[in-house]
Design an enzyme around this catalytic site. Structure first.
Site, PDB file in Angstrom:
ATOM      1  N   ASP A 222       7.722  20.960  94.932  1.00  0.00           N
ATOM      2  CA  ASP A 222       7.521  21.892  96.044  1.00  0.00           C
ATOM      3  C   ASP A 222       7.482  21.140  97.378  1.00  0.00           C
ATOM      4  O   ASP A 222       6.773  21.550  98.294  1.00  0.00           O
ATOM      5  CB  ASP A 222       6.267  22.750  95.854  1.00  0.00           C
ATOM      6  CG  ASP A 222       6.255  23.959  96.779  1.00  0.00           C
ATOM      7  OD1 ASP A 222       7.337  24.341  97.287  1.00  0.00           O
ATOM      8  OD2 ASP A 222       5.175  24.510  97.012  1.00  0.00           O
TER       9      ASP A 222
ATOM     10  N   HIS B 238       4.819  26.093  90.831  1.00  0.00           N
ATOM     11  CA  HIS B 238       3.707  25.410  91.515  1.00  0.00           C
ATOM     12  C   HIS B 238       2.354  26.047  91.203  1.00  0.00           C
ATOM     13  O   HIS B 238       1.666  26.544  92.088  1.00  0.00           O
ATOM     14  CB  HIS B 238       3.936  25.309  93.020  1.00  0.00           C
ATOM     15  CG  HIS B 238       4.502  26.529  93.698  1.00  0.00           C
ATOM     16  ND1 HIS B 238       3.963  27.773  93.546  1.00  0.00           N
ATOM     17  CD2 HIS B 238       5.565  26.680  94.521  1.00  0.00           C
ATOM     18  CE1 HIS B 238       4.657  28.634  94.252  1.00  0.00           C
ATOM     19  NE2 HIS B 238       5.648  27.992  94.850  1.00  0.00           N
TER      20      HIS B 238
ATOM     21  N   HIS C 257       7.142  32.886  92.600  1.00  0.00           N
ATOM     22  CA  HIS C 257       6.032  32.497  93.479  1.00  0.00           C
ATOM     23  C   HIS C 257       4.917  33.470  93.129  1.00  0.00           C
ATOM     24  O   HIS C 257       4.961  34.636  93.508  1.00  0.00           O
ATOM     25  CB  HIS C 257       6.424  32.599  94.961  1.00  0.00           C
ATOM     26  CG  HIS C 257       5.318  32.151  95.870  1.00  0.00           C
ATOM     27  ND1 HIS C 257       5.363  30.971  96.575  1.00  0.00           N
ATOM     28  CD2 HIS C 257       4.114  32.706  96.139  1.00  0.00           C
ATOM     29  CE1 HIS C 257       4.223  30.824  97.246  1.00  0.00           C
ATOM     30  NE2 HIS C 257       3.453  31.866  97.007  1.00  0.00           N
TER      31      HIS C 257
ATOM     32  N   LYS D 136      14.963  33.505  92.237  1.00  0.00           N
ATOM     33  CA  LYS D 136      13.614  33.250  92.728  1.00  0.00           C
ATOM     34  C   LYS D 136      12.984  34.537  93.213  1.00  0.00           C
ATOM     35  O   LYS D 136      13.568  35.257  94.034  1.00  0.00           O
ATOM     36  CB  LYS D 136      13.682  32.228  93.880  1.00  0.00           C
ATOM     37  CG  LYS D 136      12.335  31.901  94.512  1.00  0.00           C
ATOM     38  CD  LYS D 136      11.456  31.072  93.596  1.00  0.00           C
ATOM     39  CE  LYS D 136      10.016  31.025  94.098  1.00  0.00           C
ATOM     40  NZ  LYS D 136       9.663  29.741  94.665  1.00  0.00           N
TER      41      LYS D 136
ATOM     42  N   HIS E 157      12.333  22.208  98.479  1.00  0.00           N
ATOM     43  CA  HIS E 157      12.881  22.839  99.689  1.00  0.00           C
ATOM     44  C   HIS E 157      13.636  21.772 100.474  1.00  0.00           C
ATOM     45  O   HIS E 157      13.022  20.820 100.949  1.00  0.00           O
ATOM     46  CB  HIS E 157      11.758  23.427 100.551  1.00  0.00           C
ATOM     47  CG  HIS E 157      10.963  24.458  99.825  1.00  0.00           C
ATOM     48  ND1 HIS E 157      11.267  25.801  99.888  1.00  0.00           N
ATOM     49  CD2 HIS E 157       9.908  24.349  98.979  1.00  0.00           C
ATOM     50  CE1 HIS E 157      10.418  26.476  99.120  1.00  0.00           C
ATOM     51  NE2 HIS E 157       9.590  25.620  98.556  1.00  0.00           N
TER      52      HIS E 157
END
Ligand code: NCD
Ligand code: ZN
Length: 359
Positions: free
Chosen positions: A257, A184, A146, A109, A25
């Protein structure tokens, strides 16, 4: 978390191919300018997450964000941002396919709506994305997930495992050739699922999920700077992640991440999720691999498995890591604010020493 095991035969200096960060990010504006330099110092490329406000949902927005990142790079930097498009219930297959074909974005994403920071515009039900996923499967565009369900009745520590059963496994049955990165990962369940899945299903693993467990969040008091999503799980999961990362399997690769938030947004009655680890990323990974007696596998995890998955060339340059103390500052400037980095104030065992030919 202190580890006792060291490989005493390991060299005090390690030269590996320059790594890439497959999940970061970078934010925008003044904060981006400062945090970007930390990522660009260690990594040749990074996939930049699209959860800005407003989110990066189209080819046009991804192109604009990419240009802002390039303009904010330190002079002389050759860092290459790779963009991902934020899926919504209304994403258009043609726009997504155009972004991929033109090289504007390398992936899409999937944020389940309300799963994490700036995910309110995310997908409310993966069935709304079926036309997009069908197109992505056909053109070979990876889906980055995610992986957490968001229903209130599902305990926060179970959300990743439930996501596998309720969302990911069914999606892979519907789209068996879809390239997927389970981002992640935090559980043994996710590591095992990816290990047993076909080769086009992979996972990224962060430095912090290799180092902390859920008890670390409460060590001596509440630790807002160790709070991220997916939240760290119990110790058995951390150990499973360490085995996966250091296994040598090409399905597991580096994604920090790194997720900076200004100090006031973390030290708050309702603190944001996200750990800013970009300043210490390779230092942490090197320690973990050393503790596991697997320094020889760091290069695969950090620099080879990701490019192979994304079909990108290996980086030509090399970096040097040295086994000498790195003192981590207590805070780092970011625009008008300050950020507390991961391992703030600590002394780390490994240091990043720059490009090998300049060190
Ligand atoms: C990320 C952020 O702050 O953007 N936070 C985090 O805890 N990892 C979002 C995310 O990747 O979930
Ligand atoms: Zn993230």
């Amino acid at each position: 978390m202190a580890e006792q095991r060291f490989d005493d035969t390991a060299p005090a200096s390690l030269v590996i191919r320059q790594p890439d960060d497959w999940h970061v990010h970078l934010r925008d504006g003044a904060m981006m300018t400062q945090v970007l330099a930390h990522t660009a110092r260690q990594f040749a490329r990074a996939i930049v997450m699209p959860n800005l406000t407003p989110p990066v949902t189209t080819t046009q927005l991804a192109n604009g964000y990419r240009e802002r990142i390039l303009a904010a790079l330190p002079p002389g930097s050759t860092f290459e941002p790779l963009m991902a498009i934020y899926l919504t219930d209304h994403s258009q297959p043609d726009d997504i396919a155009e972004a991929f074909a033109r090289g504007v974005a390398v992936a899409c994403k999937l944020y389940p709506a309300h799963a994490t920071t700036n995910s309110a515009a995310g997908v409310t039900d993966i069935r709304h994305c079926h036309a997009v996923l069908e197109r992505m499967e056909r053109i070979g565009m990876p889906l980055l997930v995610h992986g957490e369900v968001t229903r209130r009745e599902v305990d926060i520590f179970d959300r990743e495992a439930v996501f596998i059963d309720e969302v990911l496994a069914p999606a892979l049955r519907d789209f068996p050739a879809l390239k997927v990165v389970f981002e992640h990962i935090t559980t043994a369940d996710a590591a095992n699922f990816v290990r047993d899945a076909p080769a086009h299903v992979a996972a990224t693993i962060t430095p912090h999920h290799l180092e902390i467990n859920r008890t670390s969040l409460f060590e001596g008091g509440i630790r807002p700077h160790l709070y991220c999503l997916p939240v760290a799980k119990r110790e058995s999961h951390r150990l499973a992640l360490r085995r996966a990362a250091t296994s040598g399997s090409a399905k597991f690769f580096l994604g920090t991440d790194s997720a900076p938030h200004a100090i006031g947004a973390k030290e708050s009655a309702c603190g944001c999720a996200g750990i800013f680890n970009a300043p210490v990323a390779m230092e942490c990974y090197a320690s973990v691999f050393e503790e596991e007696g697997a320094l020889g596998r760091l290069e695969g995890f950090a620099s080879e498995h990701g490019p192979a998955f994304y079909g990108l060339p290996l980086n030509p340059r090399r970096i040097r890591l040295e086994r000498r103390a790195m003192e981590v500052p207590a805070t780092i400037a970011a625009g008008d604010a300050r950020i507390v980095p991961y391992h703030a104030g600590a002394s780390l065992r490994w240091s990043f020493a720059g490009l090998a030919d300049q060190a």
